[in-house]
Design an enzyme around this catalytic site. Structure first.
Site: not given
Length: 426
Positions: A58-60, A118-119, A193-195, A197
């Site tokens: 989601c970030n990159r 955030d790892f 949505g339960l991936g 995240i």
């Protein structure tokens, strides 16, 4: 910064874009599904790319691999996403060789995350390597580099406060709700949505709010039931989505779909403008591409928040973490130096191997000559002594080549000439 020898034929290149210059909508256009990643890897292998790691979160979105030019990797990215080379040129970045290695270490250690510490990216990188290996485009360099990044990440996590407490988009979402939604403990919450995240958000909701009035909806009902059972939460099927949207005060969307999964139409006839008092609702979109239609913001009483806005929330915990950045950077430099030493040894290993073979050939010739010269010649003893001498000689050369003060190229060429070794074309 020390320059490492990478390859004689290709450069190790990173191309990508992230939250710093690309907003959520733009990142969504360059996002890659797993199917798209698999197709990209296959094309890269066919086009002669020597080792490639593809990571899209989601970030990159980033490609790390060996290629003749960055343009090759950029073209692959744009071919398999909805992005264009023109847009990439304005918001993307390119790193090569040493800088590319340094960048990957920072990313994997949580220093380049949208929320410091955030790892989650480490599990994504591991998944990326598995995909590359399955596609036949993972080489020993990438495997060793990723293992070094994982090692640095573990040390940063264990030896600094960079990851103290919960630090993730999921945690930021819960912090946002706790700070801005009045009486959160009595609000109806829908998690769609339960991936990964979504699961993390669910766990943070239960842990930090003690909330039990949470409804879970997921495309795969079995996954929702597994998580719902763990936390004793209500689970509804996908076809109950519109009903639950109408009932809920807080809606969290983490579906990971390429198109919006929550639209104004799903709010049906629940417009509040005709009522005496507008009902306030909060909708959090934790997805890339965005899974909540921006038009939902026009519905009376609705506050729509995307993860880019969540990441801007800075609390005292984050400020404390920043104090440990120098310590984390020192750890990264230490592990990176170890990787660099391996890389350099990998460079001269073929020459040392060739030297060892040449010395053994000389040993065999001399032992054969001496055995014919002396009737009482002891073959095994002579070979044992010669092998120890060969080992000591090759170790001395290897130690010399490892010495930072030596000119490795000049030394390698000298060894080749003196011992008449075949030219190393690796």
């Amino acid at each position: 910064m020390k320059k490492y020898h990478i390859s004689r034929h290709h450069r190790f290149i990173t191309i990508g874009l992230n939250f710093e210059k690309a907003d959520a909508e733009t990142r969504g256009r360059f996002a890659l599904s797993q199917a798209a990643i698999d197709e990209l890897l296959e094309q890269a292998r066919e086009e002669g790319i020597d080792g490639l790691l593809v990571c899209s979160t989601c970030n990159r979105t980033e490609l790390h691999g060996f290629a003749a030019s960055p343009e090759h990797l950029i073209r692959l990215l744009c071919t398999h996403s909805h992005g264009t080379e023109e847009v990439f040129e304005s918001i993307g970045y390119v790193y090569e060789n040493t800088e590319a290695i340094a960048h990957l270490f920072r990313v994997g250690s949580g220093l380049d995350s949208q929320i410091l510490g955030d790892f989650e990216i480490i599990s994504q990188l591991k998944k990326s390597f598995i995909a590359s290996k399955a596609a036949g485009i993972a080489n020993p360099f990438l495997e060793r580099l990723l293992n070094a990044v994982i090692q640095a990440s573990k040390r940063v996590k264990n030896e600094t406060r960079i990851s103290s407490g919960a630090t993730s988009v999921a945690f930021a979402a819960v912090q946002y709700l706790m700070a801005r939604v009045p009486d959160i403990g009595n609000k109806r919450i829908l998690l769609f949505g339960l991936g990964k995240i979504g699961r993390n958000t669910c766990e943070n909701l239960v842990k930090h709010t003690g909330h039990s009035r949470i409804t879970l909806i997921n495309r795969t009902l079995q996954n929702a039931e597994s998580i719902g059972g763990r936390f004793d939460l209500l689970v509804r099927p996908l076809d109950a989505l519109q009903e639950e949207v109408g009932r809920s005060d807080v809606i969290i969307v983490a579906t990971g779909s390429p198109t919006p999964t929550l639209t104004p139409e799903q709010f049906g006839g629940t417009a509040e403008s005709e009522q005496a008092e507008v009902r306030k609702r909060w909708i959090l979109d934790l997805s890339i591409p965005m899974n909540v239609d921006p038009a939902i913001s026009d519905i009376d009483g609705v506050t729509r928040v995307h993860l880019d806005q969540l990441s801007q929330i800075t609390d005292q915990t984050i400020l404390e973490r920043r104090k440990d950045i120098p310590k984390a950077e020192a750890i990264i430099e230490e592990v990176k130096a170890e990787f660099g030493a391996w890389l350099e040894s990998r460079r001269f290993a073929p020459v040392i191997k060739a030297l060892n073979q040449k010395l053994k050939h000389l040993r065999d010739e001399e032992i054969d000559f001496q055995s014919r010269k002396f009737s009482d010649f002891h073959h095994e003893q002579a070979e044992a002594v010669a092998d120890r001498i060969i080992h000591k000689i090759t170790r001395q050369f290897a130690n010399h080549l490892k010495d930072d003060g030596s000119d490795t190229d000049e030394s390698l060429e000298w060894i080749r000439k003196v011992f008449q070794l075949e030219s190393d074309n690796s």
